[in-house]
Design a protein around this motif. Sequence first.
Motif, PDB file in Angstrom:
ATOM      1  N   THR B  33       0.833  -1.328  -0.325  1.00 29.62           N
ATOM      2  CA  THR B  33       0.187  -0.151  -0.326  1.00 29.62           C
ATOM      3  C   THR B  33       0.484   1.553   0.152  1.00 29.62           C
ATOM      4  O   THR B  33       1.906   1.226   0.889  1.00 29.62           O
ATOM      5  CB  THR B  33      -0.489   0.325   1.377  1.00 29.62           C
ATOM      6  N   LYS B  34       0.074   2.116  -1.038  1.00 29.18           N
ATOM      7  CA  LYS B  34       1.052   3.888  -0.518  1.00 29.18           C
ATOM      8  C   LYS B  34       0.689   4.003   0.370  1.00 29.18           C
ATOM      9  O   LYS B  34      -0.720   4.872   0.048  1.00 29.18           O
ATOM     10  CB  LYS B  34       0.763   4.562  -2.279  1.00 29.18           C
ATOM     11  N   SER B 229       3.875  16.641  -9.090  1.00 32.17           N
ATOM     12  CA  SER B 229       2.956  15.243  -9.713  1.00 32.17           C
ATOM     13  C   SER B 229       3.948  13.979 -10.128  1.00 32.17           C
ATOM     14  O   SER B 229       3.365  12.741  -9.843  1.00 32.17           O
ATOM     15  CB  SER B 229       3.297  16.342 -11.526  1.00 32.17           C
ATOM     16  N   ASN B 230       5.286  14.635 -10.709  1.00 37.27           N
ATOM     17  CA  ASN B 230       5.820  12.841 -11.016  1.00 37.27           C
ATOM     18  C   ASN B 230       6.759  12.514  -9.064  1.00 37.27           C
ATOM     19  O   ASN B 230       6.099  11.409  -9.552  1.00 37.27           O
ATOM     20  CB  ASN B 230       7.824  14.147 -11.578  1.00 37.27           C
ATOM     21  N   THR B 231       6.465  12.983  -8.537  1.00 38.88           N
ATOM     22  CA  THR B 231       6.748  12.544  -6.971  1.00 38.88           C
ATOM     23  C   THR B 231       5.385  11.391  -6.757  1.00 38.88           C
ATOM     24  O   THR B 231       6.131  10.342  -6.074  1.00 38.88           O
ATOM     25  CB  THR B 231       7.325  13.657  -5.973  1.00 38.88           C
ATOM     26  N   LEU B 232       4.556  12.296  -6.901  1.00 37.27           N
ATOM     27  CA  LEU B 232       2.862  11.449  -5.973  1.00 37.27           C
ATOM     28  C   LEU B 232       3.211  10.199  -7.553  1.00 37.27           C
ATOM     29  O   LEU B 232       2.323   8.924  -7.544  1.00 37.27           O
ATOM     30  CB  LEU B 232       1.789  12.521  -6.161  1.00 37.27           C
ATOM     31  N   ARG B 233       3.371  10.742  -9.001  1.00 43.51           N
ATOM     32  CA  ARG B 233       2.940   9.417  -9.706  1.00 43.51           C
ATOM     33  C   ARG B 233       3.703   8.349  -9.900  1.00 43.51           C
ATOM     34  O   ARG B 233       2.879   6.850  -8.869  1.00 43.51           O
ATOM     35  CB  ARG B 233       2.918  10.383 -11.148  1.00 43.51           C
ATOM     36  N   SER B 234       5.435   8.089  -9.053  1.00 42.48           N
ATOM     37  CA  SER B 234       6.376   7.668  -8.575  1.00 42.48           C
ATOM     38  C   SER B 234       6.911   7.375  -7.529  1.00 42.48           C
ATOM     39  O   SER B 234       7.495   6.214  -6.772  1.00 42.48           O
ATOM     40  CB  SER B 234       7.684   8.419  -9.170  1.00 42.48           C
ATOM     41  N   LYS B 282      -6.188  14.414  -8.444  1.00 46.52           N
ATOM     42  CA  LYS B 282      -6.781  13.631  -9.236  1.00 46.52           C
ATOM     43  C   LYS B 282      -5.690  12.351  -8.870  1.00 46.52           C
ATOM     44  O   LYS B 282      -5.804  11.447  -9.116  1.00 46.52           O
ATOM     45  CB  LYS B 282      -6.740  14.712 -10.339  1.00 46.52           C
ATOM     46  N   ILE B 283      -4.610  13.223  -8.518  1.00 49.42           N
ATOM     47  CA  ILE B 283      -3.202  12.120  -8.825  1.00 49.42           C
ATOM     48  C   ILE B 283      -3.457  10.989  -7.586  1.00 49.42           C
ATOM     49  O   ILE B 283      -3.339   9.980  -7.592  1.00 49.42           O
ATOM     50  CB  ILE B 283      -2.024  12.246  -8.477  1.00 49.42           C
ATOM     51  N   LEU B 284      -4.403  11.622  -6.532  1.00 47.19           N
ATOM     52  CA  LEU B 284      -4.010  10.490  -5.411  1.00 47.19           C
ATOM     53  C   LEU B 284      -4.852   9.889  -5.450  1.00 47.19           C
ATOM     54  O   LEU B 284      -4.902   8.740  -5.517  1.00 47.19           O
ATOM     55  CB  LEU B 284      -4.382  11.643  -4.028  1.00 47.19           C
ATOM     56  N   LYS B 285      -5.783   9.732  -6.246  1.00 48.94           N
ATOM     57  CA  LYS B 285      -7.450   8.893  -6.451  1.00 48.94           C
ATOM     58  C   LYS B 285      -6.830   7.913  -8.189  1.00 48.94           C
ATOM     59  O   LYS B 285      -6.660   6.751  -7.010  1.00 48.94           O
ATOM     60  CB  LYS B 285      -8.553   9.580  -7.006  1.00 48.94           C
ATOM     61  N   GLU B 286      -6.150   8.526  -9.017  1.00 47.17           N
ATOM     62  CA  GLU B 286      -5.696   7.455  -9.618  1.00 47.17           C
ATOM     63  C   GLU B 286      -4.171   6.737  -9.047  1.00 47.17           C
ATOM     64  O   GLU B 286      -4.688   5.392 -10.142  1.00 47.17           O
ATOM     65  CB  GLU B 286      -5.221   9.155 -11.060  1.00 47.17           C
ATOM     66  N   LYS B 287      -3.284   6.940  -8.650  1.00 47.28           N
ATOM     67  CA  LYS B 287      -2.516   6.199  -8.046  1.00 47.28           C
ATOM     68  C   LYS B 287      -2.959   5.189  -6.517  1.00 47.28           C
ATOM     69  O   LYS B 287      -1.611   4.377  -5.987  1.00 47.28           O
ATOM     70  CB  LYS B 287      -1.306   7.025  -8.124  1.00 47.28           C
ATOM     71  N   ASN B 288      -4.221   6.062  -6.505  1.00 48.07           N
ATOM     72  CA  ASN B 288      -4.068   5.122  -5.359  1.00 48.07           C
ATOM     73  C   ASN B 288      -3.777   4.854  -4.409  1.00 48.07           C
ATOM     74  O   ASN B 288      -3.080   3.934  -3.592  1.00 48.07           O
ATOM     75  CB  ASN B 288      -4.766   3.580  -5.263  1.00 48.07           C
ATOM     76  N   ILE B 289      -2.906   6.721  -3.553  1.00 49.70           N
ATOM     77  CA  ILE B 289      -2.677   7.085  -2.683  1.00 49.70           C
ATOM     78  C   ILE B 289      -3.295   7.529  -1.087  1.00 49.70           C
ATOM     79  O   ILE B 289      -3.899   7.863  -1.778  1.00 49.70           O
ATOM     80  CB  ILE B 289      -1.866   8.145  -3.243  1.00 49.70           C
TER      81      ILE B 289
END
Lengths: 302, 302
Positions: B33-34, B229-234, B282-289
């Motif tokens: 889990t992230k 954005s990149n930090t959250l995506r990765s 949006k990124i948090l949701k997409e990346k399931n963080i």
Amino acid sequence: MKLLVSIIVVYFICVCSIQAQSLVQQLGYPEGTKLLILHADDLGIAHSENQATFDAFEKGMVNSASVIVPAPWFSEFVVWARQHPEADLGLHLTLTAEWDLLKWGPVAEQVPGLVNDQGYFYNNVMDVIAHASVEEVEKEIRAQIERYLAAGLQPTHLDSHMGSLFNEKFFSVYIKMGKEYNIPVMINFDFMRKFPGVKPTIPENTLQVDQVPMAFPKNYQDGMKEFYSNTLRSLPAGVSVLLFHCAYDNDEMRAVANDHPNYGAHWRQLDFNFFTSEACRKILKEKNIQLITWREIGELLK
Amino acid sequence: MKLLVSIIVVYFICVCSIQAQSLVQQLGYPEGTKLLILHADDLGIAHSENQATFDAFEKGMVNSASVIVPAPWFSEFVVWARQHPEADLGLHLTLTAEWDLLKWGPVAEQVPGLVNDQGYFYNNVMDVIAHASVEEVEKEIRAQIERYLAAGLQPTHLDSHMGSLFNEKFFSVYIKMGKEYNIPVMINFDFMRKFPGVKPTIPENTLQVDQVPMAFPKNYQDGMKEFYSNTLRSLPAGVSVLLFHCAYDNDEMRAVANDHPNYGAHWRQLDFNFFTSEACRKILKEKNIQLITWREIGELLK
């Protein structure tokens, strides 16, 4: 014998004449002259206060100010003071931290009577008088003066934030510190009259200005421009120190003076507005009011 | 005898299993889990910083923050913290005063190794390490924690302003204070790697987050939105604490960060902008963080 009597008489007349000289005369002006210091307090508390006061010096009539050494923005004051060595800048000796959201405390250590249970100065003068000893106040005043001097600056005068030194308990320490460091002190009799029964002894040869007008909440309600205009128009002869506070009515200052319209952000903006206005300049000229500074009063101590 | 061996074996397996559990598992989440804490530092330094951080809590994704107790606007933080008892708020232990025009100093008395010749904290970590003793640092940390507690608040975590405790000399005091007060401490290995040869010993059973990303000047130059954005995506699996600072790019904050674009007023405005943006959500949701707080980590200490 005749010669001796003559010498004694001449000596007596000279001494009387020196003692009887008003501050106006001692400063080299004819009796009846209206001399005025336009003085902004509370430098150091906020960037808003600093910037507005600096701007008022540069663009307006303001020609004297004093700083709260324990306040967070003292270093910004130091930078400006070094760049303006001609400016008339003094030390606003402070024993209180009156705002709710922005706080400061003593410069000295081991002065428990000066701090509340959160470690800051009390927010009112009566608590300072009730809790602090004369020795603690002397220690703190000395620490504030020493920190000011350590910045490579020389205060042209001392005065007292919220008048916390204008009472029977602490007044003699204030006078003593002025004498010890050879810095003129501002004495405000209006403040003293607020403490019934208090009659502080002022030692002989203490330089005293004649009046210290300032605005009170009633004046703010009635209109500050009118108050300051009338104060200047009816200014008596002698040396006057007009006290006020310059700050910009912005987010920072509104948070500093949170819920305190009296002496708050809008009040200080009105002070700035008046003392940088053409109206103020005009009245000073019309009424033949001459601006002087504490620097000239300090020269009399040398 | 067989029973005894079985008991020993079972006990051994259980202990190994507990020790081997990641923080994610200890928090009750499946491995992989992230988990993320979005953490704003430096509350207390300015009204601008306080207000932007409070707004980011209320309107944005920011869900954790820490305050500089010796800073001038600590009392404004206290008022807000009392009104938001659910908020995840900690203590940003501070031994430096890095800005030129706005200063603060120790809460403790008689810690000469912590102050410069103007009576404030040093403006950089190397001077603190060079001049302060371990005893003085412990005394000051304790005083900051005690002042926080005296305000009727309980910090959910401790961390270290400018990483001044993330070095061999002071790290053990930091860990010791966390254990003594039973408050989780944030450990930042990235900071430690900046001091070559430093290998602080981390006692067993110290809760450790997995990564502590933050923006550096190169990221600011290249674009903060892209960096975050990149930090959250990765973002890797595990518990991450993303460090940043919220403030409004206004007169006050520009004066605080005078001549310091790095971590300055505009930088902090960009931090505020991103962590209150729809893009971030949006990124948090997409990346399931999944967002967590120090409060949940602190529960593991009970």
